[in-house]
Structures are given as structure tokens and as C-alpha cells.
Design a protein around this motif. Structure first.
Motif, PDB file in Angstrom:
ATOM      1  N   UNK A 297       0.868  -1.119   0.083  1.00  0.00           N
ATOM      2  CA  UNK A 297      -0.103   0.063  -0.098  1.00  0.00           C
ATOM      3  C   UNK A 297       0.820   1.251  -0.241  1.00  0.00           C
ATOM      4  N   UNK A 298       1.801   1.284   1.027  1.00  0.00           N
ATOM      5  CA  UNK A 298       2.791   2.561   1.112  1.00  0.00           C
ATOM      6  C   UNK A 298       3.619   2.434  -0.241  1.00  0.00           C
ATOM      7  N   UNK A 299       4.083   1.423  -0.762  1.00  0.00           N
ATOM      8  CA  UNK A 299       4.761   1.670  -1.872  1.00  0.00           C
ATOM      9  C   UNK A 299       4.115   2.246  -3.269  1.00  0.00           C
ATOM     10  N   UNK A 300       2.756   1.847  -3.219  1.00  0.00           N
ATOM     11  CA  UNK A 300       1.814   2.187  -4.267  1.00  0.00           C
ATOM     12  C   UNK A 300       1.492   3.740  -4.065  1.00  0.00           C
ATOM     13  N   UNK A 301       1.838   4.260  -3.099  1.00  0.00           N
ATOM     14  CA  UNK A 301       1.890   5.741  -2.728  1.00  0.00           C
ATOM     15  C   UNK A 301       3.000   6.516  -2.738  1.00  0.00           C
ATOM     16  N   UNK A 302       4.060   5.836  -3.327  1.00  0.00           N
ATOM     17  CA  UNK A 302       5.426   6.401  -3.836  1.00  0.00           C
ATOM     18  C   UNK A 302       6.572   6.415  -2.634  1.00  0.00           C
ATOM     19  N   UNK A 303       5.991   5.394  -1.427  1.00  0.00           N
ATOM     20  CA  UNK A 303       7.250   5.242  -0.508  1.00  0.00           C
ATOM     21  C   UNK A 303       8.108   4.175  -0.784  1.00  0.00           C
ATOM     22  N   UNK A 304       9.342   4.447  -0.547  1.00  0.00           N
ATOM     23  CA  UNK A 304      10.483   3.638  -0.831  1.00  0.00           C
ATOM     24  C   UNK A 304      11.036   2.921   0.481  1.00  0.00           C
ATOM     25  N   UNK A 305      11.378   1.641   0.437  1.00  0.00           N
ATOM     26  CA  UNK A 305      11.660   0.953   1.571  1.00  0.00           C
ATOM     27  C   UNK A 305      13.249   0.822   1.672  1.00  0.00           C
ATOM     28  N   UNK A 306      13.716   0.730   2.986  1.00  0.00           N
ATOM     29  CA  UNK A 306      15.175   0.636   3.084  1.00  0.00           C
ATOM     30  C   UNK A 306      15.702  -0.910   2.791  1.00  0.00           C
ATOM     31  N   UNK A 307      16.846  -0.959   2.243  1.00  0.00           N
ATOM     32  CA  UNK A 307      17.606  -2.201   2.316  1.00  0.00           C
ATOM     33  C   UNK A 307      18.924  -1.965   2.981  1.00  0.00           C
ATOM     34  N   UNK A 308      18.959  -2.773   3.838  1.00  0.00           N
ATOM     35  CA  UNK A 308      20.086  -2.820   4.632  1.00  0.00           C
ATOM     36  C   UNK A 308      21.342  -4.226   4.435  1.00  0.00           C
ATOM     37  N   UNK A 309      22.559  -3.888   4.115  1.00  0.00           N
ATOM     38  CA  UNK A 309      23.363  -5.055   3.880  1.00  0.00           C
ATOM     39  C   UNK A 309      23.578  -5.972   4.644  1.00  0.00           C
ATOM     40  N   UNK A 310      23.612  -7.483   4.402  1.00  0.00           N
ATOM     41  CA  UNK A 310      23.500  -8.312   5.400  1.00  0.00           C
ATOM     42  C   UNK A 310      22.281  -8.600   6.289  1.00  0.00           C
ATOM     43  N   UNK A 311      21.002  -7.963   5.827  1.00  0.00           N
ATOM     44  CA  UNK A 311      20.047  -8.275   6.785  1.00  0.00           C
ATOM     45  C   UNK A 311      19.087  -9.416   6.341  1.00  0.00           C
ATOM     46  N   UNK A 312      19.308  -9.926   4.941  1.00  0.00           N
ATOM     47  CA  UNK A 312      18.595 -10.839   4.429  1.00  0.00           C
ATOM     48  C   UNK A 312      17.220 -10.507   4.269  1.00  0.00           C
ATOM     49  N   UNK A 313      16.817  -9.195   3.779  1.00  0.00           N
ATOM     50  CA  UNK A 313      15.594  -8.816   3.645  1.00  0.00           C
ATOM     51  C   UNK A 313      14.958  -9.505   2.093  1.00  0.00           C
ATOM     52  N   UNK A 314      13.572  -9.639   2.247  1.00  0.00           N
ATOM     53  CA  UNK A 314      12.903 -10.189   0.898  1.00  0.00           C
ATOM     54  C   UNK A 314      12.825  -9.282   0.039  1.00  0.00           C
ATOM     55  N   UNK A 315      11.992  -9.371  -1.173  1.00  0.00           N
ATOM     56  CA  UNK A 315      12.058  -8.607  -2.307  1.00  0.00           C
ATOM     57  C   UNK A 315      11.291  -7.411  -1.897  1.00  0.00           C
ATOM     58  N   UNK A 316      10.540  -7.131  -0.924  1.00  0.00           N
ATOM     59  CA  UNK A 316       9.904  -6.076  -0.433  1.00  0.00           C
ATOM     60  C   UNK A 316      10.692  -5.197   0.541  1.00  0.00           C
ATOM     61  N   UNK A 317      11.666  -5.764   0.839  1.00  0.00           N
ATOM     62  CA  UNK A 317      12.678  -4.935   1.977  1.00  0.00           C
ATOM     63  C   UNK A 317      12.238  -5.612   3.455  1.00  0.00           C
TER      64      UNK A 317
END
Length: 124
Positions: free
Chosen positions: A77-97
Motif C-alpha cells: 500500500x505505501x509503495x503504491x503511494x510512492x514510499x520507498x523501503x530501506x535495504x540494509x546490507x547483510x540483513x537478508x531482506x525479502x523482495x519487499x525489503x
């Protein structure tokens, strides 16, 4: 101080009009206008004061977060409103962050327009 004392959270911003668009329209909080000092919202039983300051000293950590029942839906929902999500190196986040903590909690981080780090968490 007692456990029953009501919590008031603060987040600093430099532009209340921009903050009103982000916290009101993008995030979806109902805001009460207390200009020129702040915008105020009731959020999950606490009060949030979005306070006007001359300059924000952005912290290198999360300053404000919400617990949500469906993190994937909230991120989408927030991504559709233009919000970008952080990616932190080494955190093993999924495709959404989204990162999954050892407890099973799932967390996603993003910034407000002033660079404050905010988060959403889905508890296990």
C-alpha cells in the motif's frame, strides 16, 4: 512515573504542510492542526506530535514505528503511494525489503520526507 501514564511520541519535521501530506495522506493518520507548532494524531492509544523544528537531526535508527496485522499489504500500500523501503546490507531482506527477526517478527523500514526512519512490524 506510572505504567498507566499516557504516552506521547514526538517526531520532528521542518515543513508542516509536507508533513501533513505524508503523515495524513500517505500514512493515513487523522491529523489535528496545531500550527504553527505541530500536527497531532491519536495513534494506537498514544498521541503523536509531529513537531515543527528549524532543522531535523536525522537519527541513524528508527524513531517511530507501527505494528500492523499484514506487513506485506501495508508495504504494498505505501509503495503504491510512492514510499520507498530501506535495504540494509547483510540483513537478508525479502523482495519487499522485509526482514524477519529471530523472534519471527517481520519489519520494514522507510523514511519520512525529513529523513526520519520509520518502521512497520508484523508480530509473529
Amino acid at each position: 512515573m506510572e505504567d498507566s501514564a499516557a504516552l506521547v511520541a514526538f517526531v520532528a519535521v521542518t515543513d508542516l504542510d509536507r508533513a501533513q501530506r505524508f503523515y495524513g495522506e500517505v500514512i493515513g493518520l487523522t491529523l489535528h492542526d496545531e500550527r504553527p507548532y505541530a500536527l497531532v494524531a491519536a495513534a494506537g492509544g498514544a498521541t503523536l506530535r509531529i513537531t515543527a523544528v528549524e532543522a531535523v537531526a536525522a537519527a541513524p535508527y528508527t524513531v517511530l514505528g507501527w505494528t500492523v496485522p499484514d506487513l506485506n499489504a501495508a508495504v504494498d500500500d505505501l509503495a503504491s503511494r510512492g514510499v520507498g523501503f530501506h535495504r540494509y546490507e547483510g540483513m537478508g531482506q525479502d523482495e519487499r525489503g522485509v526482514w524477519t527477526a529471530p523472534s519471527g517478527a517481520r519489519v520494514a523500514w522507510f523514511n519520512d520526507p525529513d529523513g526520519n526512519t520509520l518502521s512497520m512490524t508484523q508480530l509473529p
